[in-house]
Design a protein around this motif. Sequence first.
Motif, short mmCIF file in Angstrom:
data_model
loop_
_atom_site.label_atom_id
_atom_site.label_comp_id
_atom_site.label_asym_id
_atom_site.label_seq_id
_atom_site.Cartn_x
_atom_site.Cartn_y
_atom_site.Cartn_z
N THR A 110 0.83 -1.21 0.00
CA THR A 110 0.00 0.00 0.00
C THR A 110 0.86 1.25 0.00
O THR A 110 0.59 2.21 -0.72
CB THR A 110 -0.93 0.00 1.23
N THR A 111 1.91 1.22 0.80
CA THR A 111 2.83 2.37 0.85
C THR A 111 3.55 2.54 -0.48
O THR A 111 3.68 3.66 -0.99
CB THR A 111 3.87 2.17 1.97
N ALA A 112 4.00 1.43 -1.06
CA ALA A 112 4.73 1.50 -2.34
C ALA A 112 3.84 2.00 -3.47
O ALA A 112 4.34 2.62 -4.42
CB ALA A 112 5.30 0.13 -2.68
N ALA A 113 2.53 1.76 -3.39
CA ALA A 113 1.61 2.15 -4.45
C ALA A 113 0.90 3.47 -4.14
O ALA A 113 -0.15 3.75 -4.70
CB ALA A 113 0.56 1.05 -4.66
N HIS A 114 1.50 4.28 -3.27
CA HIS A 114 0.86 5.52 -2.81
C HIS A 114 1.68 6.73 -3.25
O HIS A 114 2.44 7.29 -2.45
CB HIS A 114 0.73 5.49 -1.29
N PRO A 115 1.53 7.20 -4.49
CA PRO A 115 2.35 8.34 -4.96
C PRO A 115 2.08 9.63 -4.20
O PRO A 115 3.01 10.42 -3.97
CB PRO A 115 1.94 8.47 -6.43
N LEU A 116 0.84 9.86 -3.78
CA LEU A 116 0.53 11.09 -3.06
C LEU A 116 1.20 11.13 -1.69
O LEU A 116 1.60 12.20 -1.21
CB LEU A 116 -0.98 11.24 -2.90
N LEU A 117 1.34 9.97 -1.06
CA LEU A 117 2.05 9.89 0.22
C LEU A 117 3.51 10.27 0.03
O LEU A 117 4.08 11.02 0.85
CB LEU A 117 1.92 8.49 0.81
#
Length: 355
Positions: A110-117
């Motif tokens: 989830t973190t790896a697929a979160h560009p906005l984060l």
Amino acid sequence: MLAYYQYRKRSFLVASKELLEQVQRFGAMIALLFQVYVFGAVATLFMGIGKIVQSDHPHTAVLMAWTLLTFQSFLFYVFRSAILDSPHRSYHSTILPNKRHMIVSDVLLTTAAHPLLFMSMIILIAIGVDKITQAWQLVWFTVTQFAFAVAFIYRPLAVTLSLVALAIVSAVIESLPLFLVLSYALLVISLLVSPKFVDFSMVVTSLRTYWLRYFSQNLNVVIWRIVFTMLVLWFGFTVKVERPDLITYYTPGLLVINLLWWSSIMIDLKPEVVGRVHYWKSLLMYPQVEKSAWLVGATVCGIASIVTLLMLGFSWASLIAVALTPMLLICAFRSTKHLLVAWLATFVLSYLPFI
């Protein structure tokens, strides 16, 4: 244990590649658009996150926060199956019985697929540790982004309900800290009261229910178009706020881009019509099915045009793109190459009034 993490990584990459095949069909168009707009789109995202740190109008920060949370939810709807490895999840316990590692893998992906984060973290790093206290709202929002992302992976309906409630809240409050507090409260309430599973199956009794069932079973066909449309509208809205003198020149081009996304839906509908031509003819329904497909394409393009013009403003040059929408639908139904040529022609013709 290491083998399980390697498996999750590979399954995520393979599933993500399959999910992006729809976008890759428009390779030439996407490449053309991205060469021109990708840096502007990324800059717009950074600008939107920056509004949370500092904005002339407090309400703008609230609206940006809700927009970003909604936008990331659309992204994770598309990638949720890839992150969870849904088709093979029941077999994970045979690889590694400990569910703790399954949850850790979910969070890492989830973190790896979160560009906005990552964008929020880049801004925080740019601000620096010594000045981080001045941007505490962004720190809080970054944590909120992560919490909503993880919650959406496991309970998408609960997060969707909380975002709908937050849309109402964002219209009446102007304090970002209050908005963030209410976002957690509404998320917790939604997690407690919303059902974990909802059955969207329906019985096909007419062409209307046939298309409703098709889209309910192929939501990614609509979701990725909504995401790209929101990004275009966000870019246009930012231009409208920051440089209102230029929005007249941007609106026709942005409208044509949104019409590209939605007219291309005919490429997805074509197999349902032409691919089953013998079946429909055996029922003596082929002409009706074909007309209903055109009606679906015209409806979504009409909605996209209305929303774009309402948000960015009406211009006479935009009417050219609206008038040429039937040509885009016809060319999309024929082939991707025909759509590319028609779209480029529409783009050029839309700017003739400015010459």
